[in-house]
Motif scaffolding. Structure first.
Motif, PDB file in Angstrom:
ATOM      1  N   VAL A  63       0.863  -1.175   0.000  1.00  0.00           N
ATOM      2  CA  VAL A  63       0.000   0.000   0.000  1.00  0.00           C
ATOM      3  C   VAL A  63       0.901   1.228   0.000  1.00  0.00           C
ATOM      4  O   VAL A  63       1.848   1.311   0.781  1.00  0.00           O
ATOM      5  CB  VAL A  63      -0.924   0.016   1.242  1.00  0.00           C
ATOM      6  CG1 VAL A  63      -1.727   1.306   1.304  1.00  0.00           C
ATOM      7  CG2 VAL A  63      -1.861  -1.188   1.220  1.00  0.00           C
ATOM      8  N   THR A  64       0.601   2.172  -0.899  1.00  0.00           N
ATOM      9  CA  THR A  64       1.398   3.392  -1.004  1.00  0.00           C
ATOM     10  C   THR A  64       0.513   4.613  -0.783  1.00  0.00           C
ATOM     11  O   THR A  64      -0.553   4.732  -1.390  1.00  0.00           O
ATOM     12  CB  THR A  64       2.068   3.499  -2.391  1.00  0.00           C
ATOM     13  OG1 THR A  64       2.835   2.315  -2.626  1.00  0.00           O
ATOM     14  CG2 THR A  64       2.973   4.715  -2.479  1.00  0.00           C
ATOM     15  N   VAL A  65       0.971   5.507   0.106  1.00  0.00           N
ATOM     16  CA  VAL A  65       0.287   6.763   0.391  1.00  0.00           C
ATOM     17  C   VAL A  65       1.355   7.840   0.519  1.00  0.00           C
ATOM     18  O   VAL A  65       2.330   7.657   1.253  1.00  0.00           O
ATOM     19  CB  VAL A  65      -0.503   6.694   1.720  1.00  0.00           C
ATOM     20  CG1 VAL A  65      -1.246   7.996   1.967  1.00  0.00           C
ATOM     21  CG2 VAL A  65      -1.460   5.533   1.741  1.00  0.00           C
ATOM     22  N   ASN A  66       1.164   8.948  -0.180  1.00  0.00           N
ATOM     23  CA  ASN A  66       2.109  10.071  -0.084  1.00  0.00           C
ATOM     24  C   ASN A  66       3.566   9.629  -0.261  1.00  0.00           C
ATOM     25  O   ASN A  66       4.456  10.071   0.462  1.00  0.00           O
ATOM     26  CB  ASN A  66       1.964  10.773   1.274  1.00  0.00           C
ATOM     27  CG  ASN A  66       0.594  11.404   1.433  1.00  0.00           C
ATOM     28  OD1 ASN A  66      -0.004  11.851   0.470  1.00  0.00           O
ATOM     29  ND2 ASN A  66       0.104  11.433   2.648  1.00  0.00           N
ATOM     30  N   GLY A  67       3.799   8.723  -1.211  1.00  0.00           N
ATOM     31  CA  GLY A  67       5.157   8.279  -1.485  1.00  0.00           C
ATOM     32  C   GLY A  67       5.743   7.300  -0.488  1.00  0.00           C
ATOM     33  O   GLY A  67       6.879   6.892  -0.591  1.00  0.00           O
ATOM     34  N   GLN A  68       4.940   6.918   0.499  1.00  0.00           N
ATOM     35  CA  GLN A  68       5.409   5.966   1.519  1.00  0.00           C
ATOM     36  C   GLN A  68       4.720   4.622   1.268  1.00  0.00           C
ATOM     37  O   GLN A  68       3.508   4.553   1.146  1.00  0.00           O
ATOM     38  CB  GLN A  68       5.040   6.494   2.916  1.00  0.00           C
ATOM     39  CG  GLN A  68       5.710   5.750   4.034  1.00  0.00           C
ATOM     40  CD  GLN A  68       5.427   6.421   5.381  1.00  0.00           C
ATOM     41  OE1 GLN A  68       4.772   7.447   5.455  1.00  0.00           O
ATOM     42  NE2 GLN A  68       5.915   5.811   6.436  1.00  0.00           N
ATOM     43  N   THR A  69       5.521   3.566   1.184  1.00  0.00           N
ATOM     44  CA  THR A  69       4.985   2.248   0.877  1.00  0.00           C
ATOM     45  C   THR A  69       5.189   1.293   2.036  1.00  0.00           C
ATOM     46  O   THR A  69       6.250   1.277   2.658  1.00  0.00           O
ATOM     47  CB  THR A  69       5.651   1.660  -0.396  1.00  0.00           C
ATOM     48  OG1 THR A  69       5.439   2.560  -1.486  1.00  0.00           O
ATOM     49  CG2 THR A  69       5.069   0.294  -0.736  1.00  0.00           C
TER      50      THR A  69
END
Length: 75
Positions: A63-69
């Motif tokens: 899962v990736t959000v705001n470039g953080q996976t």
């Protein structure tokens, strides 16, 4: 095959819902923020935008959000 950019998040059960994972992984503060990000198409599951907060995720999913996976692993 460990990518230092990807944080692993262990789950106890066979699956976890997307909204729950975002909170567990500290990618969001609360369910309201999770819902907003998902609804606005800002969350990717396995590289594809997913707008279902109840999407069931299993070990191996990312899962990736705001470039953080984060990657789900079995606890």
């Amino acid at each position: 095959m460990s990518n230092p950019e990807i944080e692993e998040v262990p789950i106890r059960d066979d699956m976890i819902r997307l909204g729950q994972l975002l909170k567990l992984a500290n990618l969001v503060e609360d369910g309201v923020e999770a819902t907003e990000l998902i609804k606005n198409g800002l969350v990717k599951v396995n590289g594809e935008i997913d707008e279902r907060r109840g999407r069931q995720l299993r070990a191996g999913d990312t899962v990736t959000v705001n470039g953080q996976t984060v990657r789900i692993i079995s606890a």
